[in-house]
Design a protein around this motif. Structure first.
Motif, PDB file in Angstrom:
ATOM      1  N   LEU A 131      -8.081 -13.681  13.001  1.00 26.88           N
ATOM      2  CA  LEU A 131      -8.076 -15.104  13.329  1.00 26.88           C
ATOM      3  C   LEU A 131      -9.344 -15.501  14.082  1.00 26.88           C
ATOM      4  CD1 LEU A 131      -4.376 -15.770  14.397  1.00 26.88           C
ATOM      5  CD2 LEU A 131      -5.643 -16.923  12.580  1.00 26.88           C
ATOM      6  N   ALA A 132      -9.734 -14.640  15.043  1.00 25.70           N
ATOM      7  CA  ALA A 132     -10.953 -14.938  15.832  1.00 25.70           C
ATOM      8  C   ALA A 132     -12.153 -15.030  14.900  1.00 25.70           C
ATOM      9  CB  ALA A 132     -11.166 -13.868  16.892  1.00 25.70           C
ATOM     10  N   ILE A 133     -12.243 -14.098  13.963  1.00 18.20           N
ATOM     11  CA  ILE A 133     -13.378 -14.105  13.026  1.00 18.20           C
ATOM     12  C   ILE A 133     -13.314 -15.364  12.151  1.00 18.20           C
ATOM     13  CG2 ILE A 133     -14.371 -12.938  11.008  1.00 18.20           C
ATOM     14  CD1 ILE A 133     -13.449 -10.275  12.353  1.00 18.20           C
ATOM     15  N   ALA A 134     -12.099 -15.674  11.645  1.00 16.99           N
ATOM     16  CA  ALA A 134     -11.967 -16.828  10.745  1.00 16.99           C
ATOM     17  C   ALA A 134     -12.337 -18.119  11.470  1.00 16.99           C
ATOM     18  CB  ALA A 134     -10.535 -16.894  10.218  1.00 16.99           C
ATOM     19  N   ILE A 135     -11.799 -18.286  12.687  1.00 17.96           N
ATOM     20  CA  ILE A 135     -12.082 -19.523  13.443  1.00 17.96           C
ATOM     21  C   ILE A 135     -13.577 -19.603  13.768  1.00 17.96           C
ATOM     22  CG2 ILE A 135     -11.640 -20.787  15.595  1.00 17.96           C
ATOM     23  CD1 ILE A 135      -8.806 -19.524  15.537  1.00 17.96           C
ATOM     24  N   THR A 136     -14.152 -18.460  14.131  1.00 19.11           N
ATOM     25  CA  THR A 136     -15.583 -18.440  14.457  1.00 19.11           C
ATOM     26  C   THR A 136     -16.423 -18.810  13.235  1.00 19.11           C
ATOM     27  OG1 THR A 136     -15.196 -16.759  16.107  1.00 19.11           O
ATOM     28  CG2 THR A 136     -17.452 -16.989  15.320  1.00 19.11           C
ATOM     29  N   LEU A 137     -16.035 -18.283  12.069  1.00 18.94           N
ATOM     30  CA  LEU A 137     -16.796 -18.593  10.850  1.00 18.94           C
ATOM     31  C   LEU A 137     -16.708 -20.087  10.526  1.00 18.94           C
ATOM     32  CD1 LEU A 137     -16.045 -15.527   8.553  1.00 18.94           C
ATOM     33  CD2 LEU A 137     -18.180 -16.101   9.708  1.00 18.94           C
TER      34      LEU A 137
END
Lengths: 359, 286
Positions: B270-276
């Motif tokens: 989730l952190a990666i997705a939101i950051t992207l």
């Protein structure tokens, strides 16, 4: 367009005074260059005119109106910065129009001014580019364009060419000169480069250590410097200074003998009170004022160390018998083959021990 | 050249070994564990066991909802506050700048347990200074620890207090890298200070703001200390339980490492997705 008048303008940072009471009168439409070495206060003086620095004393008037307490934006000036100070996140068009858009200027007028500036500076094809996609010269043009769209009474340039390479500097110098002719605006230009000052200015203000050393037209400063600093600063290569002393005087002037050169005596006509015989003085000779032996007032034997060939002209780096370094300008065809050579001094200037001109 | 590289790698070997054992292997291992049923002895490979449970677990969705709620409200508020603090710190009018800089940064270095204890005291129903202040201006007391909404607000206040100064210092560094003469040019262009902020400072700070936002998103996705210590393990009744807390509860209270690993990988994903998404939204126009 407007006049700019500085009366006894001073700047102090704490106890340290960087500009000591400058008095400068700039006429409407004049191109004035402030020139001097680093730290002489020239940029500070310009920033005080812009209102970016408070003044510690004196008065600044633009168009006859004292602006000491007027906000920078209300002084009717525009400034071109050394670093260009372009807005990096905006296109060229946005850079040019930003100030006008932010102040609610009518769009049609903004567009007209931007278009005109772009045409004057030949940057119309760059309007969509960001500053980082521009060359140094193009950035400088945009910076100047941003000043033009403001339609100011006075343009201020703070060392605008110092980040450019030598060739581009010459090109932009010509463009700024052309711009001055085209706009007819009052322009104040700061530089440490005396060539820029000589080629651009109607009048030059020479500064040193926060003092105005001399104000005058370029050729006046070259031909008639007030002191040893101005004499050395204006002209390239700089004037040679040779130690000397007075050996005789009469009503029309003095006779000067170069130190260690018993045979080299120069007669200098003086209208001011002549110093007494025996007093030490300094003789200034420009590299281009050396001639062939017997051609001028006095001859001087020198030993050549190095010759710099620049094409049509050559510079001889030589030394007198007394060990003084001198630079001599010669036509390339007249460069001697032997290191020992006698030259004549065709024209010279006389300065007292404090460096003030003796006239 | 090849020889020189070989020598260099020989010198690096001790570090690379430690890195591989204590860094790379746990990452791989925990991923593998997420595919195992770990409540049985011995553990058995059951790919759908943890990941399947995740999809239907109300506790997971509660924790996810709480975490995202904190993320959506707290991160923008904190970055806005950090921006205000950075502008103040950057003001030439500010005296004792060093003192303020220290004060804003200090929460980061204060021990988590100590600051949580102080927050619990400050927000205590009967003795807390916050309720006393609310009373003094005619507002009713708030039971910060027994109701979900105030408890969530408390978590957000605490996290903001702790990290706003840290972000302010990063933003300040960014602000100080904007050349002064750009502002001088705008001043000469008659652009007001407020417009300079919105049209020059903010756009030029965008990469730094994105950096702060990404750090904060990652931090909030892992949020653990505050709900664990301040609202007593995600109380009231799981009202402030975050994914980090759920992971802890599953892994170290129930010893269900498989499910905890699945939760951990969901958090990271989730952190990666939101950051992207964030990076894509804030990308530089061509």
């Amino acid at each position: 367009m407007a006049t700019v008048t500085l009366i006894n303008v001073a700047k102090r940072f704490g106890a340290f005074e960087v500009v000591h009471g400058a008095d400068i009168d700039i006429a409407d439409g004049e191109f004035v260059v402030f020139v001097g070495p680093s730290g002489c206060g020239k940029s500070t003086l310009l920033r005080m005119i812009a209102g970016l620095e408070d003044i510690s004393g004196g008065e600044i008037a633009i168009g006859g109106k004292v602006v000491n307490d007027v906000e920078p934006a209300d002084r009717g000036i525009a400034m071109v910065f050394q670093s260009y100070a372009l807005y990096p996140h905006m296109s060229v068009e946005q850079n040019l129009s930003f100030g006008l858009r932010m102040t609610g200027n009518p769009k049609a007028d903004t567009d007209r001014r931007v278009k005109r500036a772009a045409e004057i500076l030949r940057i119309s094809e760059l309007m969509d580019r960001r500053p980082r996609k521009l060359s140094g010269g193009q950035r400088q043009r945009v910076a100047i364009g941003r000043a033009i769209v403001r339609e100011p009474q006075v343009f201020l340039f703070d060392e605008p060419l110092s980040n450019l390479d030598a060739e581009l500097r010459v090109q932009m110098r010509v463009e700024i000169s052309r711009l001055h002719k085209e706009l007819g605006a009052t322009m104040i230009y700061v530089t440490h480069d005396q060539t820029e000052a000589m080629t651009l200015a109607d009048r030059i203000v020479v500064l040193r250590g926060g003092h105005v050393e001399q104000i005058g037209r370029p050729l006046d400063l070259y031909e008639n410097p007030d002191n040893i600093f101005v004499a050395g600063f204006v002209g390239s290569p700089k004037m040679n200074f040779i130690k000397a002393h007075i050996v005789g005087r009469d009503a029309r002037g003095v006779v000067v003998e170069l130190a260690g050169e018993k045979k080299t005596r120069i007669r200098q006509p003086l209208t001011d009170a002549a110093p007494e015989p025996g007093r030490k003085v300094i003789v200034g000779v420009r590299p281009e004022h050396f001639g062939d032996a017997g051609e001028g007032d006095a001859d001087l034997a020198v030993a050549i160390d190095v010759v710099e060939h620049l094409g049509g002209t050559s510079f001889l780096y030589a030394r007198t018998a007394n060990g003084e370094d001198v630079v001599i300008q010669r036509d390339a065809a007249k460069v001697p083959d032997t290191p020992a050579v006698t030259v004549s001094i065709r024209k010279s200037y006389l300065f007292d021990e404090k460096g003030l001109r003796l006239r | 050249m090849r020889n020189r590289n070989a020598t260099a790698y020989r010198f690096l070997t001790p570090y690379l070994l430690i890195f591989a054992i204590f860094w790379v292997w746990p990452i791989i291992s925990s991923f593998l564990i997420s595919f195992q049923a770990t409540r049985t002895v011995p553990w058995r490979f059951a790919p759908g066991f943890n990941w399947g449970r995740l999809i239907g677990d109300p506790a997971f969705f509660n924790a996810l909802k709480n975490t995202l709620l904190i993320l959506v409200i707290q991160v923008p508020v904190m970055i806005a506050l950090a921006m205000v603090m950075a502008v103040l710190l950057n003001s030439p009018l500010l005296k004792a700048r060093g003192l303020y800089r220290f004060a804003f940064f200090a929460p980061v270095v204060v021990g988590e347990v100590a600051y949580s204890a102080v927050f619990r005291l400050m927000f205590s129903l009967d003795f807390g200074i916050v309720n006393k202040l609310l009373n003094s201006i005619g507002l009713p007391k708030v039971d910060w620890f027994s109701n979900v909404t105030p408890a969530m607000a408390l978590i957000m206040i605490a996290v903001t207090w702790r990290w706003a100064g840290y972000n302010a210092i990063i933003l300040l560094a960014g602000m100080q890298s904007i050349p002064e003469d750009v502002y001088e040019a705008a001043t000469l262009d008659r652009v007001s200070k407020l417009k300079q902020f919105f049209h020059i400072t903010l756009p030029l700070l965008k990469p730094v703001i994105v950096f702060c936002a990404v750090l904060s998103i990652i931090g909030t996705m892992q949020l653990f200390t505050e709900p664990f210590l301040i609202t007593e393990r995600g109380g009231p009744g799981g009202g402030t339980e975050t994914l980090g807390l759920l992971l802890y509860r599953q892994g170290f209270r129930s010893l269900n490492f498989g499910y905890a690993s699945a939760v951990a990988y969901t958090m990271a994903g989730l952190a990666i997705a939101i950051t992207l998404v964030q990076l894509w939204l804030m990308r530089e126009p061509k």
